[in-house]
Design a protein around this motif. Structure first.
Motif, PDB file in Angstrom:
ATOM      1  N   ASP A  54       0.821  -1.218   0.000  1.00 41.36           N
ATOM      2  CA  ASP A  54       0.000   0.000   0.000  1.00 41.36           C
ATOM      3  C   ASP A  54       0.853   1.266   0.000  1.00 41.36           C
ATOM      4  O   ASP A  54       0.324   2.370  -0.002  1.00 41.36           O
ATOM      5  CB  ASP A  54      -0.921  -0.006   1.230  1.00 41.36           C
ATOM      6  CG  ASP A  54      -2.038   1.019   1.128  1.00 41.36           C
ATOM      7  OD1 ASP A  54      -2.545   1.223  -0.002  1.00 41.36           O
ATOM      8  OD2 ASP A  54      -2.397   1.630   2.153  1.00 41.36           O
ATOM      9  N   ARG A  55       2.170   1.108  -0.005  1.00 48.37           N
ATOM     10  CA  ARG A  55       3.048   2.270   0.058  1.00 48.37           C
ATOM     11  C   ARG A  55       3.471   2.712  -1.333  1.00 48.37           C
ATOM     12  O   ARG A  55       3.843   1.888  -2.171  1.00 48.37           O
ATOM     13  CB  ARG A  55       4.293   1.962   0.894  1.00 48.37           C
ATOM     14  CG  ARG A  55       4.008   1.716   2.365  1.00 48.37           C
ATOM     15  CD  ARG A  55       5.300   1.596   3.142  1.00 48.37           C
ATOM     16  NE  ARG A  55       5.069   1.410   4.570  1.00 48.37           N
ATOM     17  CZ  ARG A  55       6.022   1.443   5.504  1.00 48.37           C
ATOM     18  NH1 ARG A  55       7.289   1.634   5.147  1.00 48.37           N
ATOM     19  NH2 ARG A  55       5.712   1.264   6.782  1.00 48.37           N
ATOM     20  N   TYR A  61       6.292   5.092  -2.924  1.00 45.75           N
ATOM     21  CA  TYR A  61       7.529   5.774  -2.572  1.00 45.75           C
ATOM     22  C   TYR A  61       7.906   6.801  -3.629  1.00 45.75           C
ATOM     23  O   TYR A  61       7.722   6.578  -4.831  1.00 45.75           O
ATOM     24  CB  TYR A  61       8.669   4.772  -2.436  1.00 45.75           C
ATOM     25  CG  TYR A  61       8.553   3.825  -1.265  1.00 45.75           C
ATOM     26  CD1 TYR A  61       9.044   4.185  -0.019  1.00 45.75           C
ATOM     27  CD2 TYR A  61       7.952   2.577  -1.407  1.00 45.75           C
ATOM     28  CE1 TYR A  61       8.940   3.317   1.064  1.00 45.75           C
ATOM     29  CE2 TYR A  61       7.850   1.706  -0.335  1.00 45.75           C
ATOM     30  CZ  TYR A  61       8.346   2.085   0.903  1.00 45.75           C
ATOM     31  OH  TYR A  61       8.247   1.215   1.962  1.00 45.75           O
ATOM     32  N   THR A 104       5.917  12.574  -2.245  1.00 38.74           N
ATOM     33  CA  THR A 104       4.651  11.836  -2.153  1.00 38.74           C
ATOM     34  C   THR A 104       3.811  12.335  -0.978  1.00 38.74           C
ATOM     35  O   THR A 104       2.598  12.540  -1.107  1.00 38.74           O
ATOM     36  CB  THR A 104       4.902  10.326  -2.023  1.00 38.74           C
ATOM     37  OG1 THR A 104       5.908  10.105  -1.020  1.00 38.74           O
ATOM     38  CG2 THR A 104       5.382   9.735  -3.345  1.00 38.74           C
ATOM     39  N   SER A 105       4.458  12.524   0.187  1.00 37.63           N
ATOM     40  CA  SER A 105       3.739  13.088   1.335  1.00 37.63           C
ATOM     41  C   SER A 105       3.789  14.611   1.334  1.00 37.63           C
ATOM     42  O   SER A 105       2.804  15.273   1.652  1.00 37.63           O
ATOM     43  CB  SER A 105       4.319  12.554   2.649  1.00 37.63           C
ATOM     44  OG  SER A 105       3.669  11.362   3.057  1.00 37.63           O
ATOM     45  N   GLY A 125      -0.958  11.916   4.187  1.00 40.24           N
ATOM     46  CA  GLY A 125       0.441  11.615   4.491  1.00 40.24           C
ATOM     47  C   GLY A 125       0.823  12.035   5.889  1.00 40.24           C
ATOM     48  O   GLY A 125      -0.008  12.485   6.689  1.00 40.24           O
ATOM     49  N   ARG A 142       7.378  11.516   7.540  1.00 32.48           N
ATOM     50  CA  ARG A 142       7.970  10.828   6.384  1.00 32.48           C
ATOM     51  C   ARG A 142       8.649  11.797   5.434  1.00 32.48           C
ATOM     52  O   ARG A 142       9.352  11.376   4.511  1.00 32.48           O
ATOM     53  CB  ARG A 142       6.890  10.070   5.609  1.00 32.48           C
ATOM     54  CG  ARG A 142       6.070   9.099   6.424  1.00 32.48           C
ATOM     55  CD  ARG A 142       4.967   8.515   5.554  1.00 32.48           C
ATOM     56  NE  ARG A 142       3.882   7.944   6.346  1.00 32.48           N
ATOM     57  CZ  ARG A 142       2.624   7.898   5.957  1.00 32.48           C
ATOM     58  NH1 ARG A 142       2.266   8.407   4.776  1.00 32.48           N
ATOM     59  NH2 ARG A 142       1.703   7.363   6.728  1.00 32.48           N
ATOM     60  N   ASP A 149      13.313   7.449   1.124  1.00 27.94           N
ATOM     61  CA  ASP A 149      12.135   6.585   0.968  1.00 27.94           C
ATOM     62  C   ASP A 149      10.876   7.215   1.533  1.00 27.94           C
ATOM     63  O   ASP A 149      10.050   6.568   2.192  1.00 27.94           O
ATOM     64  CB  ASP A 149      12.382   5.201   1.584  1.00 27.94           C
ATOM     65  CG  ASP A 149      13.176   4.287   0.652  1.00 27.94           C
ATOM     66  OD1 ASP A 149      13.418   4.689  -0.506  1.00 27.94           O
ATOM     67  OD2 ASP A 149      13.545   3.189   1.075  1.00 27.94           O
ATOM     68  N   GLU A 150      10.719   8.501   1.253  1.00 29.23           N
ATOM     69  CA  GLU A 150       9.455   9.172   1.559  1.00 29.23           C
ATOM     70  C   GLU A 150       8.316   8.413   0.863  1.00 29.23           C
ATOM     71  O   GLU A 150       8.471   7.953  -0.258  1.00 29.23           O
ATOM     72  CB  GLU A 150       9.502  10.609   1.043  1.00 29.23           C
ATOM     73  CG  GLU A 150       8.229  11.405   1.259  1.00 29.23           C
ATOM     74  CD  GLU A 150       8.313  12.811   0.677  1.00 29.23           C
ATOM     75  OE1 GLU A 150       7.274  13.481   0.604  1.00 29.23           O
ATOM     76  OE2 GLU A 150       9.430  13.222   0.277  1.00 29.23           O
ATOM     77  N   TYR A 151       7.193   8.285   1.553  1.00 29.97           N
ATOM     78  CA  TYR A 151       6.092   7.542   0.947  1.00 29.97           C
ATOM     79  C   TYR A 151       4.747   8.075   1.432  1.00 29.97           C
ATOM     80  O   TYR A 151       4.657   8.827   2.406  1.00 29.97           O
ATOM     81  CB  TYR A 151       6.196   6.044   1.254  1.00 29.97           C
ATOM     82  CG  TYR A 151       5.917   5.663   2.694  1.00 29.97           C
ATOM     83  CD1 TYR A 151       4.627   5.335   3.126  1.00 29.97           C
ATOM     84  CD2 TYR A 151       6.942   5.624   3.645  1.00 29.97           C
ATOM     85  CE1 TYR A 151       4.376   4.995   4.447  1.00 29.97           C
ATOM     86  CE2 TYR A 151       6.693   5.281   4.964  1.00 29.97           C
ATOM     87  CZ  TYR A 151       5.402   4.976   5.361  1.00 29.97           C
ATOM     88  OH  TYR A 151       5.155   4.641   6.675  1.00 29.97           O
ATOM     89  N   LEU A 172       0.500   6.406   1.630  1.00 30.08           N
ATOM     90  CA  LEU A 172      -0.314   5.210   1.477  1.00 30.08           C
ATOM     91  C   LEU A 172      -1.405   5.452   0.437  1.00 30.08           C
ATOM     92  O   LEU A 172      -1.976   6.542   0.361  1.00 30.08           O
ATOM     93  CB  LEU A 172      -0.957   4.821   2.810  1.00 30.08           C
ATOM     94  CG  LEU A 172      -0.002   4.545   3.974  1.00 30.08           C
ATOM     95  CD1 LEU A 172      -0.808   4.242   5.235  1.00 30.08           C
ATOM     96  CD2 LEU A 172       0.941   3.400   3.656  1.00 30.08           C
ATOM     97  N   THR A 173      -1.676   4.439  -0.352  1.00 26.25           N
ATOM     98  CA  THR A 173      -2.750   4.545  -1.344  1.00 26.25           C
ATOM     99  C   THR A 173      -4.052   4.958  -0.677  1.00 26.25           C
ATOM    100  O   THR A 173      -4.800   5.809  -1.192  1.00 26.25           O
ATOM    101  CB  THR A 173      -2.926   3.208  -2.079  1.00 26.25           C
ATOM    102  OG1 THR A 173      -1.709   2.848  -2.716  1.00 26.25           O
ATOM    103  CG2 THR A 173      -4.035   3.299  -3.107  1.00 26.25           C
TER     104      THR A 173
END
Length: 374
Positions: A92-93, A95, A99-100, A341, A345, A350-352, A354-355
């Motif tokens: 669900d991540r 990257y 993204t956040s 987000g 993060r 590896d900032e990510y 979630l869908t």
């Protein structure tokens, strides 16, 4: 396009703070124009960067602004396990840099366009996307003066910084500055023939340390962590070798102020102490590098109550980091923070996002659109 498709496009553009941003502006403009939104590109004084403002619905009726920044911090830090500018999905991540913080919010707003344009809006929804927020909110001040010509005074501004999609009513203000002291070089065996810029800087910065300690006594506001205004020296550079009297030293410092306190005023004692060094033969240069005001929105405000309805959660009282929301509030418009987000993060490898966070934000914006059709 789905929200993930849009986020993939946005992440693929390395819109790093302080660099030209035509590529991401053009990409966002194309999506908005295809949906029928009215789009305005507002160039900044730098000449290679622009803000973007778009409207769905009747512009000169009071409505709501969805605000976000298009720039991201650099991604050169160690620890990335993939290309920072290529969206990568693992379970669900999702990257990727931004993204956040905060291309996820922009993607959610753009993905909501079909729902926002499916039926006429009685009240408009605007999208205001800025540049160089990560350099201390540099772009937004060049957008705000245009608002009276672009739209009626908004009912509220939702700044989509990562907040776990829980609204936030307040944040601290900030002022940052660069202090440079020029002395005179020489051999370290003859300090009487030189002017040691690092020694001089230590006198100025001892005042910064004392001021930082003084601030812990108040004024205090318990909604913040820590509850006081703060001041710190973040960087210091100077000198060439241990046996050379350093002729130059530069330090960068910042103050973060609780609501009701001017952050620039917190730096004033340090500046005064530095400028007194000119009496000893030093050249002192003080340059303000960024500033933005605090945000403070009452819990009973219509915007806070609206966000509680849209998210199903009571807004948080405050956070200590800053956003563009305080700048909007200085124009007389209510503003609040709420985006998908997690700020924890951001600015790290590896900032990510979630869908599910993206889809929830898209749904929130679609619910706002439904209210604007009433």
């Amino acid at each position: 396009m789905t929200v993930i498709d849009i986020l993939e496009r946005l992440v693929a553009v390395p819109s790093v703070v302080g660099t030209p941003n035509h590529a991401i502006v053009d990409g966002i403009r194309a999506i908005l124009a295809e949906a029928g939104a009215r789009v305005h590109i507002l160039p900044g004084p730098e000449g290679d960067r622009s803000n973007l403002f778009a409207t769905i619905g009747p512009a000169m009726v009071p409505g709501y602004v969805l605000s976000g920044h298009m720039d991201v911090v650099p991604a050169g830090e160690a620890g990335w396990t993939g290309d920072p500018f290529r969206l990568r999905a693992e379970d669900d991540r999702l990257y990727g840099r931004g993204t956040s913080d905060m291309k996820g919010f922009i993607a959610a707003a753009l993905a909501a366009l079909p729902a926002l344009t499916a039926a006429p809006l009685a009240r408009p929804i605007h999208m205001a996307f800025t540049y160089d927020e990560e350099a201390g909110c540099q772009g937004a001040p060049h957008l705000l003066p245009h608002l009276p010509a672009l739209c009626a005074p908004p009912l509220g501004v939702i700044v989509g910084e990562p907040s776990g999609l829980r609204a936030i009513r307040a944040h601290k203000g900030k002022a940052a500055a660069r202090l440079t002291i020029q002395g005179r070089a020489g051999h370290s065996s003859r300090p009487d023939q030189g002017l040691n810029a690092i020694h001089a800087m230590s006198l100025a910065l001892s005042g910064a340390v004392a001021e930082a300690e003084r601030l812990t006594a108040g004024p205090l506001d318990a909604v913040f962590e820590p509850p006081c205004s703060t001041l710190q020296v973040g960087t210091i550079r100077g000198g060439q070798a241990v046996n050379v009297i350093p002729d130059s030293c530069t330090a960068e410092l910042e103050a973060r102020a609780i609501a009701g306190v001017d952050p620039a005023a917190l730096l004033a004692p340090v500046r005064r102490a530095a400028e007194r060094l000119s009496e000893q033969g030093f050249t002192v240069e003080w340059t303000g590098t960024s500033a933005y005001p605090a945000l403070s929105l009452p819990a009973a405000s219509p915007l806070a109550l609206l966000l509680e309805e849209l998210t199903g959660q009571t807004p948080l009282a405050a956070v200590s980091y800053g956003t563009e929301a305080g700048l909007y509030q200085t124009t007389g418009v209510d503003a609040i923070i709420c985006g998908p987000g997690d700020i924890a993060r951001a600015h790290r490898p590896d900032e990510y996002i979630l869908t599910g966070e993206l889809l929830a934000c898209q749904s929130m914006i679609e619910r706002l659109g439904a209210r604007c059709r009433l």
